[in-house]
Structures are given as C-alpha cells and as structure tokens.
Design a protein around this motif. Structure first.
Motif, mmCIF file in Angstrom:
data_model
loop_
_atom_site.group_PDB
_atom_site.id
_atom_site.type_symbol
_atom_site.label_atom_id
_atom_site.label_comp_id
_atom_site.label_asym_id
_atom_site.label_seq_id
_atom_site.Cartn_x
_atom_site.Cartn_y
_atom_site.Cartn_z
ATOM 1 N N ALA A 1 -3.748 -0.058 -6.317
ATOM 2 C CA ALA A 1 -3.130 1.035 -6.736
ATOM 3 C C ALA A 1 -1.785 1.219 -6.006
ATOM 4 O O ALA A 1 -0.791 1.384 -6.504
ATOM 5 C CB ALA A 1 -3.982 2.217 -6.368
ATOM 6 N N LEU A 2 -1.789 1.030 -4.657
ATOM 7 C CA LEU A 2 -0.641 1.048 -3.573
ATOM 8 C C LEU A 2 0.648 0.272 -4.227
ATOM 9 O O LEU A 2 1.696 0.375 -4.084
ATOM 10 C CB LEU A 2 -0.721 1.235 -2.130
ATOM 11 N N THR A 3 0.268 -1.181 -4.451
ATOM 12 C CA THR A 3 1.219 -2.046 -5.054
ATOM 13 C C THR A 3 1.799 -1.800 -6.215
ATOM 14 O O THR A 3 3.148 -1.938 -6.155
ATOM 15 C CB THR A 3 0.567 -3.514 -4.918
ATOM 16 N N VAL A 4 0.969 -1.321 -7.079
ATOM 17 C CA VAL A 4 1.839 -0.765 -8.498
ATOM 18 C C VAL A 4 2.600 0.397 -8.167
ATOM 19 O O VAL A 4 3.908 0.428 -8.854
ATOM 20 C CB VAL A 4 0.712 -0.369 -9.466
ATOM 21 N N ILE A 5 2.343 1.389 -7.362
ATOM 22 C CA ILE A 5 3.167 2.329 -7.097
ATOM 23 C C ILE A 5 4.488 1.951 -6.167
ATOM 24 O O ILE A 5 5.802 2.447 -6.560
ATOM 25 C CB ILE A 5 2.473 3.418 -5.925
ATOM 26 N N VAL A 6 4.307 1.193 -5.291
ATOM 27 C CA VAL A 6 5.530 0.569 -4.519
ATOM 28 C C VAL A 6 6.330 -0.205 -5.463
ATOM 29 O O VAL A 6 7.422 -0.005 -5.332
ATOM 30 C CB VAL A 6 5.082 -0.377 -3.134
ATOM 31 N N ALA A 7 5.687 -1.014 -6.559
ATOM 32 C CA ALA A 7 6.537 -2.098 -7.160
ATOM 33 C C ALA A 7 7.506 -1.209 -8.358
ATOM 34 O O ALA A 7 8.591 -1.283 -8.600
ATOM 35 C CB ALA A 7 5.672 -2.830 -8.169
ATOM 36 N N SER A 8 6.780 0.130 -8.771
ATOM 37 C CA SER A 8 7.409 0.855 -9.690
ATOM 38 C C SER A 8 8.754 1.626 -8.883
ATOM 39 O O SER A 8 9.678 1.789 -9.565
ATOM 40 C CB SER A 8 6.289 1.830 -10.212
ATOM 41 N N TRP A 9 8.347 1.894 -7.607
ATOM 42 C CA TRP A 9 9.464 2.623 -6.899
ATOM 43 C C TRP A 9 10.680 1.595 -6.836
ATOM 44 O O TRP A 9 11.722 1.889 -6.872
ATOM 45 C CB TRP A 9 9.224 3.028 -5.573
ATOM 46 N N LEU A 10 10.324 0.039 -6.524
ATOM 47 C CA LEU A 10 11.429 -0.923 -6.514
ATOM 48 C C LEU A 10 11.841 -1.308 -7.728
ATOM 49 O O LEU A 10 13.011 -2.128 -7.899
ATOM 50 C CB LEU A 10 10.768 -1.717 -5.565
ATOM 51 N N GLY A 11 11.239 -1.070 -8.816
ATOM 52 C CA GLY A 11 11.386 -1.349 -10.311
ATOM 53 C C GLY A 11 11.322 -2.699 -10.495
ATOM 54 O O GLY A 11 12.037 -3.367 -11.191
ATOM 55 N N LEU A 12 10.140 -3.253 -9.902
ATOM 56 C CA LEU A 12 9.788 -4.629 -10.064
ATOM 57 C C LEU A 12 8.528 -4.581 -11.105
ATOM 58 O O LEU A 12 7.354 -3.967 -10.889
ATOM 59 C CB LEU A 12 9.449 -5.209 -8.618
ATOM 60 N N PRO A 13 8.310 -5.439 -11.953
ATOM 61 C CA PRO A 13 7.287 -5.857 -12.792
ATOM 62 C C PRO A 13 6.032 -6.467 -11.926
ATOM 63 O O PRO A 13 6.461 -7.461 -11.137
ATOM 64 C CB PRO A 13 7.605 -6.465 -14.244
ATOM 65 N N VAL A 14 5.009 -6.156 -11.846
ATOM 66 C CA VAL A 14 3.904 -6.793 -11.162
ATOM 67 C C VAL A 14 2.749 -7.054 -12.045
ATOM 68 O O VAL A 14 2.666 -6.476 -13.144
ATOM 69 C CB VAL A 14 3.210 -5.958 -10.175
ATOM 70 N N SER A 15 1.792 -7.897 -11.474
ATOM 71 C CA SER A 15 0.644 -8.383 -12.425
ATOM 72 C C SER A 15 -0.507 -7.901 -11.849
ATOM 73 O O SER A 15 -0.660 -8.234 -10.339
ATOM 74 C CB SER A 15 0.497 -9.899 -12.652
ATOM 75 N N SER A 16 -1.289 -7.069 -12.527
ATOM 76 C CA SER A 16 -2.821 -6.861 -11.852
ATOM 77 C C SER A 16 -3.495 -7.647 -11.301
ATOM 78 O O SER A 16 -4.193 -7.563 -10.224
ATOM 79 C CB SER A 16 -3.447 -5.909 -12.867
ATOM 80 N N THR A 17 -3.733 -9.006 -12.055
ATOM 81 C CA THR A 17 -4.251 -9.899 -11.456
ATOM 82 C C THR A 17 -3.730 -10.738 -10.292
ATOM 83 O O THR A 17 -4.291 -10.844 -9.166
ATOM 84 C CB THR A 17 -4.217 -11.241 -12.851
ATOM 85 N N HIS A 18 -2.534 -10.465 -10.084
ATOM 86 C CA HIS A 18 -1.838 -11.224 -8.978
ATOM 87 C C HIS A 18 -1.916 -10.314 -7.938
ATOM 88 O O HIS A 18 -2.303 -10.879 -6.832
ATOM 89 C CB HIS A 18 -0.286 -11.409 -9.231
ATOM 90 N N ILE A 19 -1.975 -9.063 -8.089
ATOM 91 C CA ILE A 19 -2.128 -8.066 -7.082
ATOM 92 C C ILE A 19 -3.647 -8.237 -6.358
ATOM 93 O O ILE A 19 -3.814 -8.212 -5.086
ATOM 94 C CB ILE A 19 -1.815 -6.815 -7.363
ATOM 95 N N ALA A 20 -4.603 -7.969 -7.338
ATOM 96 C CA ALA A 20 -6.021 -8.038 -6.799
ATOM 97 C C ALA A 20 -6.247 -9.420 -6.244
ATOM 98 O O ALA A 20 -7.007 -9.494 -5.145
ATOM 99 C CB ALA A 20 -6.941 -8.022 -7.830
ATOM 100 N N VAL A 21 -6.029 -10.640 -6.830
ATOM 101 C CA VAL A 21 -6.462 -11.989 -5.984
ATOM 102 C C VAL A 21 -5.331 -12.054 -5.011
ATOM 103 O O VAL A 21 -5.942 -12.534 -3.920
ATOM 104 C CB VAL A 21 -6.197 -13.231 -6.987
ATOM 105 N N GLY A 22 -4.298 -11.737 -5.017
ATOM 106 C CA GLY A 22 -3.372 -11.669 -3.479
ATOM 107 C C GLY A 22 -4.052 -10.810 -2.428
ATOM 108 O O GLY A 22 -4.021 -11.224 -1.381
ATOM 109 N N ALA A 23 -4.695 -9.709 -3.085
ATOM 110 C CA ALA A 23 -5.347 -8.730 -1.890
ATOM 111 C C ALA A 23 -6.471 -9.464 -1.380
ATOM 112 O O ALA A 23 -6.501 -9.309 -0.163
ATOM 113 C CB ALA A 23 -5.546 -7.512 -2.654
ATOM 114 N N ILE A 24 -7.395 -10.146 -2.142
ATOM 115 C CA ILE A 24 -8.390 -10.744 -1.448
ATOM 116 C C ILE A 24 -8.078 -11.890 -0.510
ATOM 117 O O ILE A 24 -8.613 -12.276 0.558
ATOM 118 C CB ILE A 24 -9.015 -11.383 -2.797
ATOM 119 N N PHE A 25 -6.975 -12.731 -1.025
ATOM 120 C CA PHE A 25 -6.340 -13.805 -0.002
ATOM 121 C C PHE A 25 -5.973 -13.199 1.338
ATOM 122 O O PHE A 25 -6.010 -13.651 2.372
ATOM 123 C CB PHE A 25 -5.337 -14.534 -0.836
ATOM 124 N N GLY A 26 -5.315 -11.910 1.015
ATOM 125 C CA GLY A 26 -4.662 -11.100 2.262
ATOM 126 C C GLY A 26 -5.693 -10.895 2.998
ATOM 127 O O GLY A 26 -5.648 -11.015 4.572
#
Length: 494
Positions: A397-422
């Motif tokens: 949720a927070l990544t989508v908000i930050v990306a919207s603020w920065l004007g960057l398109p993001v992928s929900s798949t990449h966010i979730a899997v990246g978060a698990i890696f993190g």
C-alpha cells in the motif's frame, strides 16, 4: 461338498474382478484429477464466447468479438492464477489464512473490486501504449489488440507453469507494443511511456523491499527485542494497525475507487490520516484485551497481527481486482468498441458483459490454478510469520502511494515480491549482525566457514534468479510473441 468348492472359487474370482475394477477406478480418478481444472477453465472460456455472441448480436463482426472474448477470458484466468498470489501468498505463508480461506476471500474481493471500481485504467492499456490512429484501419487495430491479448495470456500461463510471479500489466503492455510495431512500425509506440514502465522494473521491487525491511526493523527494535514484549506490543501494535488502516484507505482512494468517486492525491492522504487515527484509538483497548494472559514470547505476538493481516489481504485483493481487471478487458473493450462503431477515435467504454468476463475470470483462475503460486510466494522464497507478512502487505500500500506522489508507474507483483525479498534479506543481515556481536562477546566460539554461512541463507537464491529473469524478459518476450501472432492473425483474417 463340490458345490461349496465351486461357490468358494466363484466368490474368490468375483472378489478379484471387483478388486481390479476398484483399482481401475482409483487409477482413472488419479489420472483424470489433473484434467479437472483445465476442463473447468475450458468450459468458462467457451461460455464467455457464447455470452459475447448473445450480447454483441448478429453482425458481420460477431465472430471477431467472440474470439476476442475467448482470449480475454483466457487472459483473466491467467491473471487470477498468477497475480492474485501476491496478495494472498504472505497471509497463507504466515499461517494467518488457510489455502481455502485465502481463495474464498480473494475470489469475493477480486470480483467486487473489478465490478465496483474496475475499468478506470482501461484507456491506458488500449490507447496509451500505441496511437490507434497510426495503425490504420479498424480491422488492423482489432487484430493488433487480439494478438496482444493472446500473447500476454500465453506468456503469463508459461510463467505460472514454471512458478514465476510476473507482472501481468507488463505482459499486456509488451503485447500491445509488439503488435503495434508489427502493424505500424516503431513510430506507433509511445516510447516515453515505455521508458517509465521500464524504470518501474527497478523502482517497484526496491521501494517495496526497502519499506518492508524498514517496518520489520521497527517491529524487531521496538517489540521483538524488548524485555517485555507484550507491554511493547500494547503500545506499538495499535500504532502499526492504524498506519496500515490509513495507508490502505489512501491506497483504495487513489487506485481502487477512482471510478466511483474522484479523489485528489492530497484528499486521499487526508482521508487516510483521519481513518488511521480513528483505528489507532479503537485498537488500543482491543489489543490490550487480546494480549491478556499471553506469554512473553515471540509466538504470542503472532496472535496480535493475525486479523490485521487477513484484512490487508482482502483489501489488496479488492484494489487488485479494480486495477488489474483492465489487463484482461482493456484490449477486449477496445476490440468491441472498434467492431461496433468502426471508429478508432471514440473513448473506450466497457460493457457490463465484458467486465463480468474479467471479474469472474480472475476468481476462476485463482480457484483453479492459484495455489501453486500462493505457496511459492508465501513460503518458498523466505519463511514468513504474521509480523513479516504484515510488513509485506503494508509495503504494497505505501509503495503505491509513494510512487503516485513521485509520478512513477509501479507493478503490484514487483512490489509484493520485492517486499518479500526485502524482508528475507533484512533477516539475513540482522542474523549476521547478531552473530558477529555474539562471537565478539565469546572469543573462543569458532567462526563459521563460507559453506556454513551459505547454508544459513534465509532467501532461496534460485527463486531470486528465476523471478528476476522472468521480470526482465516479460516485455520483450510478450512483444515478440505478439508481433508473430499479429502477422499470423492478419494473414488468416485477410
């Protein structure tokens, strides 16, 4: 006596024959079990085509629309099989939800999100990647969208089969780009948009991983490593749940409910902050009551994160249904519009029957083929518990908000899997740090060799490489396949 011997032999023969039939039935059931899911999927795809035939009516373009509906239904099934695992995998891996419960919740909320708030981003899929007027005739545009649908569905199907969670959005974008290049050359593609999408390959997993690791560090420092864990949890768990409530409120206002009511970025943050404050105050007595009688152990803390984790999985599914249904119905809606009006300049509207195909396709795909990816995301990359899974869900949720603020398109798949890696890599770093501290305080303890350190890694490197490779090749692979399919379809269609 002879009669009795005959009866005995006859009964023994009958028992053997019945045993053979029983074994045959068991073997038949075992062999046919893997065919049940594909059979149900095929029935859904054919039903979607039949529904399109009835809804569109008897015109010269009916056959094309039926084909598009079949491809769209196939794509929706694959999105449900691959993408939805990112929302439910952490909760299942943390044992906060059973597989059956996760599938039921996801099916309900994915469908609700698609039908209530879906379709607002269809224009980007159908017109933002390539300029329809550059392609030429409506017939060529229809074949291009058809090739994009089929190529992206085939690619996501392959990724699901090998166990790689990929971005279905990037798959569709690649499909549309490849068909557009094959139809009208490289000039038809909106390259600035493609550049921002390529940037999201790096931004999405990094942001997701950093945010998830940051919250896990906070939970460990403020709760897990405290002498009185329960007392610390009574202070900080309400705060964390309030942050989650606020983040998801802002997330849904930004991404999930834009079709129902238009909300600016600032207003969505304000609404999220107010609701987060309310939830924090409400959760203080709730957590105090839940924590009564709990032992001062890490295992007790998992109880306090269970319900927030289930709620977050449901909200993620709603937002996913609202947004990613466009990956299946965007090209389909464009085909229906072009086939009905013969125009490439009119705004794309989404008929209800098209949304139904997308919504129910997501749920069927999850139910029939989703468990494989749910298990992989939830437990095979790194071991999750409710606290770690909470960090993954909140990061989405927070990544989508930050990306919207920065004007960057993001992928929900990449966010979730990246978060698990993190989360996994942070655990490795934290374990290494604590081990060094322990070795420093006990000089006689032998230091671990390279092989033992490798054995103690908390993130499976094979999955890291497989998933990273799948992410990198998704757009070019879908594009190349789409170009080939477009040329073939145009030859067949004349």
């Amino acid at each position: 006596m002879a009669q009795n011997d005959f009866d005995t032999r006859h009964l023994e023969t009958l028992d053997r024959d019945l045993g053979r039939f029983s074994n045959l039935e068991t073997a038949t059931a075992y062999v046919s079990r893997p065919l049940v899911a594909p059979g149900v999927a095929l029935a859904f795809v054919l039903l979607a085509g039949l529904g399109a035939m009835v809804a569109f009516g008897d015109t010269s373009n009916t056959l094309i629309v039926v084909m598009a509906a079949i491809f769209g239904a196939y794509m929706a099934l694959n999105i449900g099989a691959n993408d939805v695992a990112n929302n439910m995998g952490p909760a299942v891996g943390a044992n906060a939800l059973t597989m059956g419960g996760a599938i039921a919740i996801a099916a309900v909320f994915e469908t609700a999100g698609a039908l209530i708030a879906g379709g607002d981003v269809v224009g980007t899929i159908s017109r933002g990647i390539i300029a329809p007027e550059s392609i030429g005739t409506p017939a060529v545009f229809v074949w291009a969208m058809m090739a994009a649908l089929l190529s992206s569905a085939l690619w996501v199907n392959l990724a699901t089969w090998i166990g790689a969670p990929v971005s279905t959005t990037h798959s569709v974008v690649g499909g549309v780009m490849g068909a557009g290049i094959a139809a009208a050359g490289f000039g038809a593609v909106n390259w600035p948009t493609m550049g921002t999408i390529a940037a999201s390959w790096v931004v999405s997993p990094l942001l997701g991983g950093l945010i998830a690791a940051g919250f896990l560090w906070f939970i460990k420092a403020r709760i897990i490593y405290r002498h009185d864990k329960i007392a610390a949890a009574r202070v900080w768990v309400p705060v964390l749940v309030g942050i989650m409530a606020g983040a998801f409120t802002a997330y849904l206002a930004l991404k999930g409910l834009s079709k129902v009511v238009k909300v600016s970025f600032g207003h969505s943050l304000l609404i999220g902050a107010v609701l987060g404050l309310v939830v924090w105050l409400v959760m203080i007595p709730v957590i105090r009551r839940q924590s009564r009688g709990l032992e001062n152990r890490n295992k007790s803390l998992k109880v306090l994160f269970g319900i927030p984790l289930v709620v977050s999985a449901a909200l993620l599914s709603f937002a996913h249904g609202a947004n990613d249904v466009a990956n299946a119905v965007g090209p389909l809606a464009a085909i229906v519009q072009a086939s009905a009006s013969g125009s490439l300049t009119e705004a794309v509207s989404i008929p209800l029957w098209v949304m139904l195909i997308g919504a129910f396709g997501l749920s069927f795909g999850l139910f029939l083929f989703g468990p494989k990816l749910i298990r992989m995301v939830g437990s095979q990359i790194t071991k999750l518990n409710p606290m770690r899974a909470y960090c993954v869900a909140l990061s989405a949720a927070l990544t989508v908000i930050v990306a919207s603020w920065l004007g960057l398109p993001v992928s929900s798949t990449h966010i979730a899997v990246g978060a698990i890696f993190g989360v996994g890599f942070f655990r490795e770093w934290d374990a290494e740090r604590r081990l060094r501290a322990a070795q420093g305080s006990v000089p006689e303890r032998p230091r671990l060799g390279p092989e033992e350190r490798s054995r103690r890694k908390l993130v499976r490197r094979s999955h890291v490489m497989t998933i990273a490779a799948a992410w990198i090749v998704t757009v070019p692979a879908a594009a190349a396949l789409s170009a080939v399919l477009f040329l073939a379809l145009r030859q067949i269609g004349g």
